[in-house]
Design a protein around this motif. Structure first.
Motif, PDB file in Angstrom:
ATOM      1  N   UNK A  77       0.796  -1.175   0.094  1.00  0.00           N
ATOM      2  CA  UNK A  77       0.054  -0.030   0.146  1.00  0.00           C
ATOM      3  C   UNK A  77       0.861   1.236  -0.110  1.00  0.00           C
ATOM      4  N   UNK A  78       0.405   2.446  -0.623  1.00  0.00           N
ATOM      5  CA  UNK A  78       1.036   3.512  -0.534  1.00  0.00           C
ATOM      6  C   UNK A  78       0.974   4.016   1.027  1.00  0.00           C
ATOM      7  N   UNK A  79       1.784   4.935   1.188  1.00  0.00           N
ATOM      8  CA  UNK A  79       1.988   5.187   2.804  1.00  0.00           C
ATOM      9  C   UNK A  79       0.743   6.157   2.738  1.00  0.00           C
ATOM     10  N   UNK A  80       0.201   5.898   3.882  1.00  0.00           N
ATOM     11  CA  UNK A  80      -1.203   6.837   4.283  1.00  0.00           C
ATOM     12  C   UNK A  80      -2.357   5.963   3.746  1.00  0.00           C
ATOM     13  N   UNK A  81      -2.491   5.033   3.020  1.00  0.00           N
ATOM     14  CA  UNK A  81      -3.473   4.359   2.125  1.00  0.00           C
ATOM     15  C   UNK A  81      -3.785   3.058   2.545  1.00  0.00           C
ATOM     16  N   UNK A  82      -2.960   2.492   3.803  1.00  0.00           N
ATOM     17  CA  UNK A  82      -3.185   1.255   4.143  1.00  0.00           C
ATOM     18  C   UNK A  82      -4.422   0.724   4.416  1.00  0.00           C
ATOM     19  N   UNK A  83      -5.196   1.452   5.203  1.00  0.00           N
ATOM     20  CA  UNK A  83      -6.693   1.130   5.515  1.00  0.00           C
ATOM     21  C   UNK A  83      -7.596   1.247   4.181  1.00  0.00           C
ATOM     22  N   UNK A  84      -7.337   2.087   3.431  1.00  0.00           N
ATOM     23  CA  UNK A  84      -8.098   2.146   2.096  1.00  0.00           C
ATOM     24  C   UNK A  84      -7.857   1.104   1.329  1.00  0.00           C
ATOM     25  N   UNK A  85      -6.739   0.510   1.337  1.00  0.00           N
ATOM     26  CA  UNK A  85      -6.022  -0.721   0.472  1.00  0.00           C
ATOM     27  C   UNK A  85      -6.824  -1.798   1.053  1.00  0.00           C
ATOM     28  N   UNK A  86      -6.761  -1.976   2.280  1.00  0.00           N
ATOM     29  CA  UNK A  86      -7.429  -3.230   2.966  1.00  0.00           C
ATOM     30  C   UNK A  86      -9.069  -3.285   2.720  1.00  0.00           C
ATOM     31  N   UNK A  87      -9.731  -2.101   2.938  1.00  0.00           N
ATOM     32  CA  UNK A  87     -11.081  -2.064   2.663  1.00  0.00           C
ATOM     33  C   UNK A  87     -11.340  -2.238   1.276  1.00  0.00           C
ATOM     34  N   UNK A  99       1.211  -4.512   3.698  1.00  0.00           N
ATOM     35  CA  UNK A  99       1.516  -5.551   2.514  1.00  0.00           C
ATOM     36  C   UNK A  99       0.251  -6.469   2.647  1.00  0.00           C
ATOM     37  N   UNK A 100      -0.374  -6.702   1.348  1.00  0.00           N
ATOM     38  CA  UNK A 100      -1.510  -7.488   1.071  1.00  0.00           C
ATOM     39  C   UNK A 100      -1.412  -8.477   0.045  1.00  0.00           C
ATOM     40  N   UNK A 101      -2.316  -9.205  -0.271  1.00  0.00           N
ATOM     41  CA  UNK A 101      -2.286 -10.185  -1.254  1.00  0.00           C
ATOM     42  C   UNK A 101      -3.619 -10.829  -1.742  1.00  0.00           C
ATOM     43  N   UNK A 135      -1.792   1.677  -4.210  1.00  0.00           N
ATOM     44  CA  UNK A 135      -0.781   0.719  -4.165  1.00  0.00           C
ATOM     45  C   UNK A 135       0.732   1.399  -4.414  1.00  0.00           C
ATOM     46  N   UNK A 136       1.720   1.371  -3.859  1.00  0.00           N
ATOM     47  CA  UNK A 136       3.048   2.087  -4.039  1.00  0.00           C
ATOM     48  C   UNK A 136       3.725   1.160  -5.022  1.00  0.00           C
ATOM     49  N   UNK A 137       3.758   0.066  -5.276  1.00  0.00           N
ATOM     50  CA  UNK A 137       4.480  -0.716  -5.950  1.00  0.00           C
ATOM     51  C   UNK A 137       3.752  -1.560  -7.099  1.00  0.00           C
ATOM     52  N   UNK A 138       4.181  -1.880  -8.323  1.00  0.00           N
ATOM     53  CA  UNK A 138       3.205  -2.570  -9.108  1.00  0.00           C
ATOM     54  C   UNK A 138       3.026  -4.025  -8.423  1.00  0.00           C
TER      55      UNK A 138
END
Length: 98
Positions: free
Chosen positions: A12-22, A49-51, A82-85
């Motif tokens: 996840x991009x920094x500060x976007x962790x909760x949004x990425x999880x949701x 980090x998610x998958x 997301x910060x990385x491809x």
């Protein structure tokens, strides 16, 4: 039978962790509507980090998933969340070859 699968990991991009999880949690109903997707899991690997881990009976099912609604939604929001491809690994079940 679950013969093949896909493991995709994201950071996840920094500060976007909760949004990425949701976002990943919100994709579950889409996965349930995919007839060829046998199992679908959104996973949290660690902080930020998610998958996604999913399984299919055949290559046609996996290809249908890769062009389906989850893939479209992910493509639309990937740069925002997301910060990385994303990193993808395709795999085949050992049991399918025994």
């Amino acid at each position: 039978m679950e013969a093949i699968g896909l493991l995709v990991t994201f950071e996840a991009r920094s500060g976007k962790e909760a949004d990425a999880e949701a976002f990943l949690k919100s994709a579950q109903p889409l996965a349930l509507n995919e007839k060829a997707t046998l199992k679908w899991y959104a996973i949290k690997i660690g902080p930020g980090k998610f998958g996604i881990f999913d399984t299919f009976a055949n290559e046609a099912g996996r290809n249908a998933h890769l062009t389906g609604e989850i893939a479209k939604a992910l493509g639309a929001r990937a740069n925002e969340l997301f910060a990385t491809p994303r990193r993808s690994k395709r795999w085949r079940s050992l049991q399918a070859h025994l």
